[in-house]
Enzyme design. Structure first.
Site, mmCIF file in Angstrom:
data_model
loop_
_atom_site.group_PDB
_atom_site.id
_atom_site.type_symbol
_atom_site.label_atom_id
_atom_site.label_comp_id
_atom_site.label_asym_id
_atom_site.label_seq_id
_atom_site.Cartn_x
_atom_site.Cartn_y
_atom_site.Cartn_z
ATOM 1 N N GLY A 153 16.638 7.028 -6.539
ATOM 2 C CA GLY A 153 15.453 6.177 -6.610
ATOM 3 C C GLY A 153 14.198 7.008 -6.798
ATOM 4 O O GLY A 153 14.171 8.208 -6.522
ATOM 5 N N CYS A 154 13.142 6.354 -7.261
ATOM 6 C CA CYS A 154 11.894 7.061 -7.561
ATOM 7 C C CYS A 154 11.228 7.595 -6.287
ATOM 8 O O CYS A 154 10.905 8.782 -6.184
ATOM 9 C CB CYS A 154 10.957 6.168 -8.349
ATOM 10 S SG CYS A 154 10.689 4.534 -7.629
#
Length: 350
Positions: A153-154
């Site tokens: 995930g970012c």
């Protein structure tokens, strides 16, 4: 190194992550995009969705058909929402394709944890067991020759890169980690919603999913593996009125009385072989604009000797190092290529 042209397909080509994959893969010396796929817009030229691609990628969008995709491509990127990849990935693997999944469906190894945080049915257990978590800079994380990579995930990428060296070295009390993270609005995707509505976001700054963000268990899973014991973090996310960028500001109690310069040296040594992490010198703190449009993660430090707390500031472009860029970095590592191929873009500044 092989000079073989790898044929790739992109599912979710009409989203921000998908079109960012296109932007970078167009510059990749060993990759040819042979199919762009969209469940909602199949049959239409992709340049209708993204006029900036006119003359650059004049392709018609395919529908979701794993067998058809397998006739055109060797590998598929899935830039789809969570809850979609869990069903699609097994079908693409069965069709004989390698898969790099940008959703959250294959990141968490505990299916109960996934259901709790993502509110979807988990992926099939056998496929989940095969997925390799692709945080490129995580030591001993070998994605070479695997079939399925789960792209991080970012927020997780920015936060973990800012924490891993210290947690591994035992320089931080893991019970005290607080992550204060801010993201640009492109992280919410291309779909229209109140979250990304101009009048709601402009000149506004708001917290969301407080203590409930789905990247919390992902961060804790990786830190727990590195620390060799369960780790819990306090994690608060905010939306800021900008298009791209994530800043994770992390606060933690230190162990061992190391100086700020020793922290800088620790991180530089940990990441010395990793070209996309840049560790700042003392009294230099990174800003999101300094990595915009690039695959870099920049990290800076501030030790407060009065309180015994370290502040670590980590910035990335959420669409690049937080999504498409890291996926291509994973592709390069998977194929045994130089991990910088197609990614040596200077950040866009100003």
């Amino acid at each position: 190194m092989s000079s073989h042209q790898l044929k790739v397909a992109i599912v979710g080509s009409t989203g921000y992550g998908g079109v960012e994959l296109i932007r970078f893969l167009q510059h990749h010396p060993h990759v040819t995009i042979t199919s762009v796929i969209s469940a909602s817009s199949s049959g239409k030229p992709i340049s209708e969705q993204f006029p900036h691609l006119n003359g650059m990628l004049d392709m018609v969008l395919d529908g979701v058909d794993p067998q058809e995709t397998a006739s055109k491509a060797d590998l598929v990127f899935l830039a789809t929402p969570s809850g979609v990849s869990s069903e699609l990935v097994p079908r693409y693997l069965e069709a004989g394709l390698k898969v790099i999944d940008l959703s959250g469906d294959y990141r968490l190894k505990d299916t109960d944890v996934y259901e709790k945080w993502y509110k979807h049915q988990p992926a099939p257990a056998d496929v989940l067991a095969e997925a390799v978590y692709g945080l490129c800079e995580l030591k001993n994380n070998d994605v070479r020759d695997v079939r399925l990579i789960s792209n991080p995930g970012c927020y997780s990428t920015a936060s973990l890169l800012g924490l891993l060296p210290a947690v591994e070295a035992g320089w931080v009390n893991t019970d005290t980690i607080i992550i204060d993270a801010k993201s640009g609005v492109s992280g919410a995707g291309r779909g229209t919603s109140l979250t990304a509505h101009y009048a709601e976001m402009n000149e506004n700054f708001k917290a969301y999913k407080v203590n409930k963000h789905q990247h919390i268990p992902e961060i804790e899973q990786v830190l727990g593996e590195v620390a060799g014991k369960p780790v819990q973090v306090t994690f608060t996310t905010h939306l800021v009125p900008m298009t791209r960028g994530i800043m994770s500001t992390m606060y933690m109690k230190t162990n061992g009385g190391h100086s700020e310069q020793e922290w800088i040296d620790l991180y530089r040594n940990y990441y010395k072989e990793r070209p996309f992490v840049r560790v700042r010198s003392a009294n230099q703190w990174p800003a999101t604009k300094e990595v915009a449009g690039s695959n870099y993660c920049d990290i800076g430090f501030a030790l407060d000797e009065r309180t015994g707390r370290m502040t670590v500031i980590s910035v990335i472009d959420n669409l690049v190092k937080g999504a498409a860029g890291q996926a291509i970095q994973n592709l390069n590592l998977m194929m045994g290529w130089d991990e910088t191929l197609g990614l040596n873009m200077v950040p866009v500044y100003p």
